[in-house]
Design a protein around this motif. Sequence first.
Motif, short mmCIF file in Angstrom:
data_model
loop_
_atom_site.label_atom_id
_atom_site.label_comp_id
_atom_site.label_asym_id
_atom_site.label_seq_id
_atom_site.Cartn_x
_atom_site.Cartn_y
_atom_site.Cartn_z
N GLU A 45 0.82 -1.29 0.16
CA GLU A 45 -0.03 -0.06 -0.16
C GLU A 45 0.99 1.21 0.05
OE1 GLU A 45 -2.32 -0.58 3.57
OE2 GLU A 45 -3.81 -1.98 2.45
N TRP A 46 0.31 2.34 -0.41
CA TRP A 46 1.08 3.57 -0.64
C TRP A 46 0.75 4.95 -0.04
CZ3 TRP A 46 5.51 2.52 -3.07
CH2 TRP A 46 5.59 1.24 -3.85
N LEU A 51 8.59 13.93 2.69
CA LEU A 51 9.56 14.19 1.39
C LEU A 51 8.81 14.78 0.30
CD1 LEU A 51 11.93 11.07 2.07
CD2 LEU A 51 12.17 13.61 2.89
N GLY A 52 7.46 14.72 0.33
CA GLY A 52 6.95 15.52 -0.91
C GLY A 52 6.30 14.32 -1.81
N ARG A 56 7.24 8.30 -2.36
CA ARG A 56 6.22 7.54 -2.00
C ARG A 56 6.68 6.35 -0.79
NH1 ARG A 56 1.18 9.32 -2.24
NH2 ARG A 56 0.27 7.20 -3.01
N PHE A 57 5.95 6.20 0.16
CA PHE A 57 6.23 5.03 1.14
C PHE A 57 5.35 4.06 0.86
CE2 PHE A 57 7.76 8.84 3.16
CZ PHE A 57 8.99 8.56 3.73
N PRO A 64 5.83 1.28 7.09
CA PRO A 64 6.53 1.57 6.11
C PRO A 64 7.59 0.39 5.82
CG PRO A 64 6.24 3.16 7.69
CD PRO A 64 5.81 2.23 8.29
N VAL A 65 7.90 -0.13 4.58
CA VAL A 65 8.90 -1.05 4.35
C VAL A 65 9.71 -0.76 3.17
CG1 VAL A 65 7.39 -2.82 5.20
CG2 VAL A 65 7.15 -2.31 2.55
#
Length: 278
Positions: A45-46, A51-52, A56-57, A64-65
């Motif tokens: 999932e995102w 960081l803007g 994307r995380f 978060p991975v």
Amino acid sequence: MNSQRALSNRTVASGSVYGAPCWVSLTTCDLSAAEKFYTAVLGWEWRTGKLGEQYRFASVGGVPVAGISAVAAMQPKAFAWTPYFATADADETVARSQERGGTTAVGPLSFPPGRAALLADRDGAVFGIWEGELVSHWEEWRRAAPVFVELHTRDAFDAAIFYAEVLAWASDTADCCEVHYENEKVILRSRGDVVAHIHSGAVDSARDPSMRPRWQIHFAVTDVHACIEAALAHGGCLVREEREIGEAILSDPDGSRFVVNAREQFPSRSKGNGLGIQ
């Protein structure tokens, strides 16, 4: 050795994980396409963070991975997965790398809540370092998306010495990584877990001068074949499959390679022979 003793007097906000892989990040020319691909293949999932919009995380179960950043379309080799290693002091780590023949591509730069740099070892393999708090705690990251990283290089022992000196492996630093030699590979462990391999082929094999040293990211998955099918259906490629060991090397639409391994075949906690790297 003085720098290693200095490290032992510091506290690492990333949970005292010295020298271990603590994050993986991908560069891509199309964030939207990358998100769709890795959602299909790895179920991620995102979200967007501090960081803007261009970073994307990815997350698993809210943890978060991995991260994906957008860069302008360049040569294919600009798009790749990169491992980041935890360090107590980014400036000292960069200096140690440069003293030993490494190069600095970017940084150190501030990315609250920490600092990062992108480096290359003396054979050209790219890796990152991170000083500061992690997006998630190291143990949570390891449980949410088990990962280990593998360096393919021309001389495993020379590379192991470089990284040991730069990242304080097998030093007198508290919570540092252990280094062993097993099955013709250098094995790195943190808190008992296998977190990295370094290998250059059999001990008596000749070096391959055409080989490009690189770090490769391995992800644990429940179904390797399903990952292969999803990758092919979303613009990726199957580079190689090793069914007997439950492993497949895949390539995303940008050409960035990564490895999926069956969870039951993931590296164990078995002990090996110490290399005595100091």
